[in-house]
Design an enzyme around this catalytic site. Sequence first.
Site, PDB file in Angstrom:
ATOM      1  N   ASP A  18      -2.378  -3.251  11.541  1.00  0.00           N
ATOM      2  CA  ASP A  18      -2.680  -3.766  10.200  1.00  0.00           C
ATOM      3  C   ASP A  18      -2.107  -5.172  10.028  1.00  0.00           C
ATOM      4  OD1 ASP A  18      -3.781  -3.746   7.648  1.00  0.00           O
ATOM      5  OD2 ASP A  18      -1.980  -2.898   6.726  1.00  0.00           O
ATOM      6  N   LYS A  39      12.803  -0.518   1.027  1.00  0.00           N
ATOM      7  CA  LYS A  39      11.389  -0.187   0.839  1.00  0.00           C
ATOM      8  C   LYS A  39      11.282   1.281   0.446  1.00  0.00           C
ATOM      9  CE  LYS A  39       6.999  -0.090   3.384  1.00  0.00           C
ATOM     10  NZ  LYS A  39       6.365  -0.417   4.681  1.00  0.00           N
ATOM     11  N   GLY A  52       0.794  -1.213   0.000  1.00  0.00           N
ATOM     12  CA  GLY A  52       0.000   0.000   0.000  1.00  0.00           C
ATOM     13  C   GLY A  52       0.831   1.269   0.000  1.00  0.00           C
TER      14      GLY A  52
END
Length: 445
Positions: free
Chosen positions: A313, A217, A192
């Site tokens: 999450d 990342k 995401g």
Amino acid sequence: MTISERAPAGPQETDPFDAALIAFVSGRRPFERLVKDLCALAAERESGLAHLSARLQDFIDLGRIPYDLAVLLYQDVAQAGAEPAAPDTPAAVPEPADGDIQRKVDAVVLQALVGQFKDLRKGKASRAPEPERQLDAALASFRGARARHDARNAAAGTPRAYEPAPATPERNLVGHMLRERFVLDAVLGRGGMGVVYRAVDRRRLEAQARRPYVAVKLLGGNFRAHPDAVRAMEAEARRTQELPHPNIVTVHDFDRDGDHVFMVMELLEGRSLDAVLADKALGFAGSAAAYRAVGELCAGLALAHARGVVHADLKPGNLFLCADGTLKILDFGIASAARDEGGFDGSTLDAMTPVYASPERMRGDPRDPRDDVYALGCLVHMMMSGRHPFGRMSALEAIDNELEPEPLPQLRPAEQAAVRAALAFEAEDRLADAFAFLEASGWQV
């Protein structure tokens, strides 16, 4: 200041003005002490200011001090000499606070460096010609001075506002190098917030390390334009570094290169849990390896909850099963960097997966360790039966349909009871945190 008259130094000994300036440039004399010394030297000569002007001009021509700093020195000495000094007493110089002096010097040096860099960039000849390599040196000096200046302002409560990078289309960056160190080698996955690459760490390569690879990342294009996204990723890196645990991924660093904002992590070998669960041929669900993975998930999560960190999450895509069977929790921080990091709510960045989110998270309530416990209950069902406890319905949909989770007969009674308590729709009926789940279930870690 008019820097025109010259008063050459004696041929046999160092001019005292030069000696004072050299001591300052070499770092052996602070700025306020230099001003005092120059005031005293100027007071000893009839043409002291004119001589100081000439010496400062020589230092400017030689590139030893910036022009703007020379102007500041001359003005301070001239101002101090405006009031006559007592006989045989050095000229008095006002004693500004150390912080004021440092800010004044920083500001002047910044202005000088900006001017020098602009001249070099445009190829101007307003100053003595300099080698092309000094362009890089000037830029490095400017960046360093600007960072120090910004840090002082931030510490004083007046931070500089940085404009977010504009949103740019995503593109494959394989082969790109970040910070002259990390060479992006292959795409590992997309999430995401951005893209995860395998990268070669040149420092490890130069050190002949057996594992020269790391995971990098990168924040995605749309999120680079989000005013809070960079801060969220930095918070994720910092929080994960504060959670040293064999079942939580190790984060090495957080950095940016131009408009590329990235985080450097350990490179994991294996597969994400969602890929493992999707491959029915592996027979992972309900196996001894799955039971062990649940225990490791609880252990890592218990440490996070003990440190006051909520993942918010948890889902199979944020869990990784290493080649040796070890489970690692990924992506701490986007949601957990939320409201206690200055009002930023990670849910605005879609850092929530409805089928694993608690009813409170779905309603937008403040996050709580019990949100992770609800997701944990869903994950136990996935790992032990291969199925979501509510047929992949969200918690609110499950409530509307009055659903109840199926039993897990392969678990002991205490373990089954703990899973049911983890999936309670009312927060007050749910186990308080991952440690409470471990205690209630007696799960073997």
